[in-house]
Design a protein around this motif. Sequence first.
Motif, PDB file in Angstrom:
ATOM      1  N   UNK A   1     -10.441   4.932  -3.047  1.00  0.00           N
ATOM      2  CA  UNK A   1     -10.612   3.501  -2.795  1.00  0.00           C
ATOM      3  C   UNK A   1     -12.081   3.237  -2.495  1.00  0.00           C
ATOM      4  N   UNK A   2     -12.585   2.110  -2.994  1.00  0.00           N
ATOM      5  CA  UNK A   2     -14.024   1.825  -2.942  1.00  0.00           C
ATOM      6  C   UNK A   2     -14.465   1.286  -1.581  1.00  0.00           C
TER       7      UNK A   2
ATOM      8  N   UNK B   1      -7.868   4.383   3.342  1.00  0.00           N
ATOM      9  CA  UNK B   1      -7.807   2.950   3.063  1.00  0.00           C
ATOM     10  C   UNK B   1      -6.579   2.316   3.701  1.00  0.00           C
ATOM     11  N   UNK B   2      -5.493   3.051   3.742  1.00  0.00           N
ATOM     12  CA  UNK B   2      -4.261   2.560   4.382  1.00  0.00           C
ATOM     13  C   UNK B   2      -4.499   2.341   5.877  1.00  0.00           C
ATOM     14  N   UNK B   3      -5.211   3.260   6.525  1.00  0.00           N
ATOM     15  CA  UNK B   3      -5.506   3.139   7.961  1.00  0.00           C
ATOM     16  C   UNK B   3      -6.314   1.883   8.261  1.00  0.00           C
TER      17      UNK B   3
ATOM     18  N   UNK C   1       0.830  -1.213   0.000  1.00  0.00           N
ATOM     19  CA  UNK C   1       0.000   0.000   0.000  1.00  0.00           C
ATOM     20  C   UNK C   1       0.862   1.259   0.000  1.00  0.00           C
ATOM     21  N   UNK C   2       1.976   1.209   0.718  1.00  0.00           N
ATOM     22  CA  UNK C   2       2.894   2.369   0.717  1.00  0.00           C
ATOM     23  C   UNK C   2       3.409   2.662  -0.686  1.00  0.00           C
TER      24      UNK C   2
ATOM     25  N   UNK D   1     -14.380  -1.700   9.416  1.00  0.00           N
ATOM     26  CA  UNK D   1     -13.294  -0.980  10.094  1.00  0.00           C
ATOM     27  C   UNK D   1     -13.243   0.450   9.576  1.00  0.00           C
ATOM     28  N   UNK D   2     -13.281   0.590   8.254  1.00  0.00           N
ATOM     29  CA  UNK D   2     -13.291   1.926   7.662  1.00  0.00           C
ATOM     30  C   UNK D   2     -14.514   2.714   8.107  1.00  0.00           C
TER      31      UNK D   2
END
Length: 335
Positions: free
Chosen positions: A120-121, A322-324, A104-105, A189-190
């Motif tokens: 991001x979806x 999305x990364x979180x 992801x980075x 989570x998101x």
Amino acid sequence: MGITVGIVGCGSITRFRHAPEYLTNPHVDEIVFFDRNRHRAESLVKEFGGRIAESFKELIQDPAIDVISDCSSNEVHHIHTTQALMNGKHVLCEKPLAVSTEHAKTILEAQKKSGKKLMVDHNQRFTKVHQKARKIIQSGEYGDVLTFKTTFGHGGPESWSVTKSNATWFFKKERSHSGVAGDLGIHKIDLVHYLINDEIEEVKSFAGALDKVDENNQPIEVCDNVVCVFKTKKGRLGNGSFSWTYYGEEDNSTTIYLQKGIVKIYHDLEDQIIIEQPGGEKAKYELEPIQTNDHQSNTGVIDAFIDWVVHDIDPPVKGEDAYSSLKVVERILEN
């Protein structure tokens, strides 16, 4: 501004969500499809019009294409999305953003270097119900958030996937990587991050392959159930249950417990938000039903992405969000 869209991956998510939503967006002129299995791209051209790219390279190097939807399987998101960004395309990537935070980075670095837009979806942020619930929670009318619980479960991806069988890539470790945690869990989570304006920091979890079998009648290589306990940066406590083995009605509910009341989201089919107060008073909101795999409707994701590209209107979710969420999935799988 007439936009040409390129889509990589012609499975169910493209057929039922991305392609029809692009087709109805007034700014989109044409869709170009690419899939390793050419017949899948041909099938979507017959259904939605547009044309076929013979290779991924052709797709991302086509000067007519402005944006790319990355609807490929999880293990290649970091390849397709990164290369699309570096070829000057804005990208809408399916979740999870990648199979690991390291991958992801790479995507986030490409986004910064290219200066292009990356969305991001995480579509739960786009429902009128969740947006209304966020406003209620953030208003402070019911005090601060103390605890929460969230669930997302249905009968599994094999009935949704393009193959309609238990040979689906969702069950393969090298392609799915995270099983139900990255398929359904990451959505909730998101959503929790979005609703309570906080971030899950600590995780205790159990995960297992309890019932699903592959095409050889062997237990699948990834988890089909996850149960978690969470602690956020601000000290809130919560739990999550994510499952591919809810063999009945889909459960997509969330409950937020505040100092002066309880906000119940998608517990009731007609009143999608119910607020219960200590004295017994209830407030109810009827807004829209939840979208399910069996009952498709416009998610608003494509429209938000195109509005960002055309009008520079910030969408509810970007690559960093999305990364979180992906960090939390990694912690679930480490337990």
